[in-house]
Design an enzyme around this catalytic site. Structure first.
Site, mmCIF file in Angstrom:
data_model
loop_
_atom_site.group_PDB
_atom_site.id
_atom_site.type_symbol
_atom_site.label_atom_id
_atom_site.label_comp_id
_atom_site.label_asym_id
_atom_site.label_seq_id
_atom_site.Cartn_x
_atom_site.Cartn_y
_atom_site.Cartn_z
ATOM 1 C CG ASP A 84 -1.951 1.021 1.281
ATOM 2 O OD1 ASP A 84 -2.395 1.441 0.201
ATOM 3 O OD2 ASP A 84 -2.343 1.433 2.397
ATOM 4 N N GLY A 178 -7.893 8.271 7.212
ATOM 5 C CA GLY A 178 -8.243 8.561 8.603
ATOM 6 C C GLY A 178 -9.653 9.133 8.690
#
Ligand code: 13P
Length: 287
Positions: A84, A178
């Site tokens: 990632d 987030g």
């Protein structure tokens, strides 16, 4: 056996659903994601950030652990092990370590350098049968200490990168890693629509899957998103379940802390989160 993400994402794009990428941080996390995918008969992508790779003692450790777990747990659904937000160097290390899928995040380079480095990796990944994700337009928020400005991807730049032969493309459309702030403007569907019009069959990737309202997730899938990344939500549910277990005093057995008991509620919490996402993304029974 690990597989490239190409086939699962081509099917997802054609079938109007998305495959979840769930980031892993340790053995429990990995086991929870794999078992849930198997129970729901869903394809799955295990995401490993460079930071998580370091934490788990390097990419070789991760690759060996995941492959062995697939074997020991008798996992038969398609599983891709994916780097990632990889750096150029990180991409080569993961190819060497046996990952089946790579993200090269060249979004912080000028577009020409992103194209040059992505072209090199397209060639190597094609030779080895690995899938490759590229990124255009940075994703907002923080990932491993790097704060992205969150710019909206330019559809023409997306087309230039898609035409290099990458497997899937992450495009910044106002998504943030987030938690989303209160005043978040939402996903930019006009940009997504324009990107999909120019990139055609290319499976598009939505990063920052934590906290996006369900209707936006569904709309994004209808506009060509075939892979959705989730990390923070698993971290939050894992932490909350662990905290509750300690606060309830359940791990105070008198003999000290039993790590297996301590981590069990968090493990179940990750399973529940992964299940909820797979149902929302529509990947259940698509293995
Ligand atoms: P979240 O942490 O917001 O779920 O995003 C995950 C991600 O996009 C990983 O690349």
């Amino acid at each position: 056996m690990l597989v490239s993400a190409k086939e699962m994402l081509t099917k997802a794009k054609a079938g109007h659903y998305a495959v979840g990428q769930f980031n892993i941080n340790n053995l429990e996390w990995t086991k929870a994601v794999l078992l849930t995918a198997q129970e729901l008969n869903s394809p799955v992508i295990l995401g490993v950030s460079e930071g998580a790779g370091k934490y788990m003692c390097g990419y070789k450790t991760v690759s060996s652990m995941v492959s062995a777990m697939i074997d020991e747990l008798k996992i038969t659904v398609p599983v891709a092990l994916h780097l990632d937000h990889g750096s150029y160097e990180g991409a080569f290390k993961c190819i060497e370590a046996g990952f089946s899928s790579i993200m090269f995040d060249g979004s912080h380079y000028p577009i020409n350098e992103n194209i040059e480095k992505t072209t090199e990796l397209v060639k190597i990944c094609a030779e080895k049968g690995l899938s490759l994700e590229a990124e255009v337009g940075s994703i907002g928020g923080e990932e491993d200490g790097v704060v992205g400005a969150g710019e909206i991807a330019d559809p023409n730049e997306c087309k230039s990168i898609a035409d290099l032969g990458v497997t899937m493309l992450a495009a910044g459309i106002g998504n943030i890693h987030g938690k989303y702030p209160e005043n978040w403007a939402g996903l930019n569907f006009d940009a997504l629509d324009a990107i999909q019009q120019l990139t055609g069959d290319m499976p598009l990737v939505l990063h920052g899957g934590t906290g996006i309202p369900e209707d936006m997730i569904k709309k994004a899938i209808s506009l060509g998103v075939a892979k959705i990344n989730v990390n923070t939500e698993c971290q939050l549910t894992f932490a909350a379940a662990t905290r509750k277990y300690i606060e309830d005093g359940k791990d105070l057995s008198g003999k000290g802390f039993d790590p297996r008991k301590l981590l069990a509620p968090g493990f179940e919490a990750i399973k529940a989160t992964v299940k909820e996402k797979m149902e929302l993304f529509g990947s259940v029974n698509k293995a």
